[in-house]
Write an enzyme that holds these catalytic residues in place. Sequence first.
Site, PDB file in Angstrom:
ATOM      1  N   ASP A 188     -50.108  18.767 -11.251  1.00 47.02           N
ATOM      2  CA  ASP A 188     -50.652  20.116 -11.421  1.00 47.02           C
ATOM      3  C   ASP A 188     -51.856  20.286 -10.494  1.00 47.02           C
ATOM      4  O   ASP A 188     -52.765  19.453 -10.503  1.00 47.02           O
ATOM      5  CB  ASP A 188     -51.072  20.287 -12.887  1.00 47.02           C
ATOM      6  CG  ASP A 188     -51.689  21.651 -13.165  1.00 47.02           C
ATOM      7  OD1 ASP A 188     -51.465  22.577 -12.363  1.00 47.02           O
ATOM      8  OD2 ASP A 188     -52.378  21.773 -14.192  1.00 47.02           O
TER       9      ASP A 188
ATOM     10  N   ASP B 176     -53.295  24.611 -14.968  1.00 51.86           N
ATOM     11  CA  ASP B 176     -52.623  25.348 -16.055  1.00 51.86           C
ATOM     12  C   ASP B 176     -51.775  24.431 -16.938  1.00 51.86           C
ATOM     13  O   ASP B 176     -51.124  24.898 -17.880  1.00 51.86           O
ATOM     14  CB  ASP B 176     -51.783  26.515 -15.505  1.00 51.86           C
ATOM     15  CG  ASP B 176     -50.572  26.033 -14.704  1.00 51.86           C
ATOM     16  OD1 ASP B 176     -50.424  24.806 -14.496  1.00 51.86           O
ATOM     17  OD2 ASP B 176     -49.763  26.882 -14.275  1.00 51.86           O
TER      18      ASP B 176
ATOM     19  N   ASP C 246     -46.907  21.891 -10.025  1.00 53.72           N
ATOM     20  CA  ASP C 246     -46.615  23.021  -9.128  1.00 53.72           C
ATOM     21  C   ASP C 246     -46.388  22.525  -7.697  1.00 53.72           C
ATOM     22  O   ASP C 246     -46.517  21.330  -7.408  1.00 53.72           O
ATOM     23  CB  ASP C 246     -47.748  24.055  -9.194  1.00 53.72           C
ATOM     24  CG  ASP C 246     -49.117  23.391  -9.091  1.00 53.72           C
ATOM     25  OD1 ASP C 246     -49.265  22.495  -8.231  1.00 53.72           O
ATOM     26  OD2 ASP C 246     -50.021  23.739  -9.882  1.00 53.72           O
TER      27      ASP C 246
ATOM     28  N   ASP D 129     -32.220  22.356  -6.182  1.00 53.83           N
ATOM     29  CA  ASP D 129     -31.266  22.388  -7.275  1.00 53.83           C
ATOM     30  C   ASP D 129     -30.526  23.719  -7.192  1.00 53.83           C
ATOM     31  O   ASP D 129     -31.143  24.754  -6.930  1.00 53.83           O
ATOM     32  CB  ASP D 129     -32.006  22.274  -8.619  1.00 53.83           C
ATOM     33  CG  ASP D 129     -31.285  21.388  -9.605  1.00 53.83           C
ATOM     34  OD1 ASP D 129     -30.105  21.657  -9.860  1.00 53.83           O
ATOM     35  OD2 ASP D 129     -31.910  20.441 -10.119  1.00 53.83           O
TER      36      ASP D 129
ATOM     37  N   GLU E  85     -23.508  17.517  -9.652  1.00 47.32           N
ATOM     38  CA  GLU E  85     -23.666  16.917 -10.976  1.00 47.32           C
ATOM     39  C   GLU E  85     -22.382  17.174 -11.751  1.00 47.32           C
ATOM     40  O   GLU E  85     -21.987  18.321 -11.938  1.00 47.32           O
ATOM     41  CB  GLU E  85     -24.855  17.530 -11.718  1.00 47.32           C
ATOM     42  CG  GLU E  85     -25.176  16.757 -12.993  1.00 47.32           C
ATOM     43  CD  GLU E  85     -25.750  17.610 -14.108  1.00 47.32           C
ATOM     44  OE1 GLU E  85     -26.435  17.056 -14.972  1.00 47.32           O
ATOM     45  OE2 GLU E  85     -25.501  18.828 -14.148  1.00 47.32           O
TER      46      GLU E  85
ATOM     47  N   HIS F 200     -34.155  13.658 -15.253  1.00 49.71           N
ATOM     48  CA  HIS F 200     -34.892  14.478 -16.218  1.00 49.71           C
ATOM     49  C   HIS F 200     -34.128  14.723 -17.515  1.00 49.71           C
ATOM     50  O   HIS F 200     -34.666  15.358 -18.419  1.00 49.71           O
ATOM     51  CB  HIS F 200     -35.228  15.822 -15.560  1.00 49.71           C
ATOM     52  CG  HIS F 200     -33.990  16.616 -15.256  1.00 49.71           C
ATOM     53  ND1 HIS F 200     -33.068  16.215 -14.306  1.00 49.71           N
ATOM     54  CD2 HIS F 200     -33.494  17.748 -15.794  1.00 49.71           C
ATOM     55  CE1 HIS F 200     -32.071  17.076 -14.281  1.00 49.71           C
ATOM     56  NE2 HIS F 200     -32.309  18.027 -15.171  1.00 49.71           N
ATOM     57  N   ASP F 201     -32.875  14.278 -17.590  1.00 52.88           N
ATOM     58  CA  ASP F 201     -32.086  14.456 -18.816  1.00 52.88           C
ATOM     59  C   ASP F 201     -31.931  13.143 -19.581  1.00 52.88           C
ATOM     60  O   ASP F 201     -31.229  13.109 -20.598  1.00 52.88           O
ATOM     61  CB  ASP F 201     -30.670  14.965 -18.484  1.00 52.88           C
ATOM     62  CG  ASP F 201     -30.664  16.377 -17.925  1.00 52.88           C
ATOM     63  OD1 ASP F 201     -31.599  17.144 -18.221  1.00 52.88           O
ATOM     64  OD2 ASP F 201     -29.714  16.704 -17.191  1.00 52.88           O
TER      65      ASP F 201
HETATM   66  O1  ISL Z   1     -28.424  16.068 -21.034  1.00 51.32           O
HETATM   67  C1  ISL Z   1     -27.314  16.330 -21.393  1.00 51.32           C
HETATM   68  C2  ISL Z   1     -26.848  16.310 -22.732  1.00 51.32           C
HETATM   69  O2  ISL Z   1     -27.637  15.558 -23.462  1.00 51.32           O
HETATM   70  C3  ISL Z   1     -26.290  16.688 -20.498  1.00 51.32           C
HETATM   71  O3  ISL Z   1     -25.146  17.062 -21.153  1.00 51.32           O
HETATM   72  C4  ISL Z   1     -26.753  17.805 -19.645  1.00 51.32           C
HETATM   73  O4  ISL Z   1     -26.924  18.944 -20.392  1.00 51.32           O
HETATM   74  C5  ISL Z   1     -25.725  17.999 -18.597  1.00 51.32           C
HETATM   75  O5  ISL Z   1     -25.758  16.831 -17.883  1.00 51.32           O
HETATM   76  C6  ISL Z   1     -26.038  19.131 -17.699  1.00 51.32           C
HETATM   77  O6  ISL Z   1     -27.319  19.017 -17.190  1.00 51.32           O
HETATM   78  C7  ISL Z   1     -27.768  19.961 -16.302  1.00 51.32           C
HETATM   79  O7  ISL Z   1     -27.500  21.284 -16.730  1.00 51.32           O
HETATM   80  C8  ISL Z   1     -28.163  21.724 -17.899  1.00 51.32           C
HETATM   81  C9  ISL Z   1     -29.651  21.408 -17.887  1.00 51.32           C
HETATM   82  O8  ISL Z   1     -30.172  21.600 -19.181  1.00 51.32           O
HETATM   83  C10 ISL Z   1     -29.932  20.002 -17.443  1.00 51.32           C
HETATM   84  O9  ISL Z   1     -31.312  19.764 -17.365  1.00 51.32           O
HETATM   85  C11 ISL Z   1     -29.250  19.823 -16.118  1.00 51.32           C
HETATM   86  O10 ISL Z   1     -29.515  18.573 -15.534  1.00 51.32           O
HETATM   87  C12 ISL Z   1     -27.946  23.199 -17.971  1.00 51.32           C
HETATM   88  O11 ISL Z   1     -28.286  23.791 -16.763  1.00 51.32           O
END
Ligand code: ISL
Length: 577
Positions: free
Chosen positions: A36, A40, A44, A113, A279, A351-352
């Site tokens: 950041d 905030d 960024d 993305d 993805e 990030h997931d």
């Molecule tokens: O993290 C997941 C479930 O727990 C995955 O199913 C995830 O939602 C899926 O891989 C798709 O991810 C992507 O699209 C989503 C978004 O929320 C995720 O951050 C992104 O990486 C919807 O756009």
Amino acid sequence: MFFRDDAVSATGNGLGPDEWWKGAVVYQIYPRSFKDSDGDGFGDLEGIRSKLDYLKALGVDVLWLSPIYASPQADNGYDIADYYDIDPMFGTLSDFDRLLEGVHGRGMRLVMDLVVNHSSDEHPWFVESRSSRDNPKRDWYIWRDPRPGCVGGEAGAQPNNWGSFFSGSAWTWDEATGQYYLHLFHKKQPDLNWENPEVRAAVYRMMNWWLDRGVDGFRMDVINLISKDPGLPDGVVYPGRAWGEGFPHFSEGPHVHEYLAEMRREVFDGRSGTMTVGECPGVRRDNVLLFTDPARRELDMVFQFDHVDLGLEAGKFHPRPLRPGELADCLTQWQEAQGEIGWNSLYLDNHDQPRAVSRFGDETYRYESATALATALHMLRGTPYVYQGEELGMTNGVFHGLDDFRDVEALRYYHEAVESGESPEDVLAGMRATGRDNGRTPVQWDAGPNAGFTDGTPWIGVTPNYTEINAATQVGDPSSVYAYYRALADVRHGLPVIAAGSFERIVTPSPAVFAYRRTLDEAVATILVNLSSQPASLGEVARGVSGELILSNRDLSEAEREAPGVLEPWEARVYLA
Ligand code: ISL
């Protein structure tokens, strides 16, 4: 760490300019949690720009930015309201241009993305689409009448039984126009109708606009889901699940390959130096070459999910412990599926996902397991992806109670599960183990307030271990996780056999060992990694290892550099002949 940097050539890895991405290391930035600059509490673009030297020094070639477009942030930017603008929380288009200049000026590339399976419900396209049934944009999204004989909005009236990835039905009733719209994710993320050629043309136009502005490619969000089975049939209802499984009816749907080939023609033909990664959650191994065979000209590579979904058969928030060897076996199957034709994306963190060191490694062997996992992954055939903080060995976040979570997926799941009778503590335990917020805590830059991430209040709690685990203590420390990632990048850049060689698994007596060979012409690299917290035997394999040790996550004396009979917990070694 032991690293023979003199074994790694300064003249490069021998890949041609059209294949540059095969020799590259990609670094994923989740901008809201990176750095950041204005206090905030959200990261960024200026924050990213202030860390470009850090990233260059790490040896990464490409930065992939999670979405920075204008967005109501219902899913942290994966819900886009304007594909042509930057969200004010991240900065402006001029900030973006300045960032891009800084990236290119350092010889790196930048990938955006691309979230086009769905938009935000606040995107003008959807605002128009929902305004009336005869609006010209009505067909840009997927609208359907209630199930025959049912009254719209009442239980069971949805056009089919598909569940959303974020709990509940995948359909939302629109009272004003008397139809449902489809959203595989949140109701604020309506699915675009890719069957409509105007939609596709609008997407390609937007992609061309960003490429013309100078970006180097795209990471395409859930791109395997864009083509739905036109009949939208009900899915199977598995015991204990509230909704039907729509997945087989929208993953790798009837036109997905046609659309990707069209995208290649409309966007990438005539350009050079770009890269694409799709993805593809749930993509089937047997089909992956349909996406990645270069002769088909669809995608350069895809993210598959099999290895990060291991142990989640009972549902994402009900993980079971992994068996020794499961991760290695899964990665091996994907190496073999792509073979010499396709190309893998190599990742453990994003990030997931929960943090790899907490999930696949062992926090009590943090340095060892972070570097062992990294070795196992980065020496494979494919393009490695480093997710922010992974290079520091960052761990899962600490979430005391529900209030500490931020992720829409976890929060919606919590309410659904508790309403259906699960105990709140059990549900929270699942969220702590596998929730997406684990990977979204702020990057730990230093031991100062808020880990140096912000002068304000961070949007999500900083993980308390930042006082020990942070960039300031690791940069410049040759025995750090950071230094080890730097060495891995050097190996990829300077060893053709790692960048381009073939892959062959080596069987050892211990299932915890991931051993494999990479071969290119006369060169052979042997990778030996113990993916467990117990010593593991290499048996006869040790005697067959040829060449010299060039990299290890242990500090080995000369006498210890021969391949040993037993690997210490999380020990990793790379030999080169
Ligand atoms: O993290 C997941 C479930 O727990 C995955 O199913 C995830 O939602 C899926 O891989 C798709 O991810 C992507 O699209 C989503 C978004 O929320 C995720 O951050 C992104 O990486 C919807 O756009």
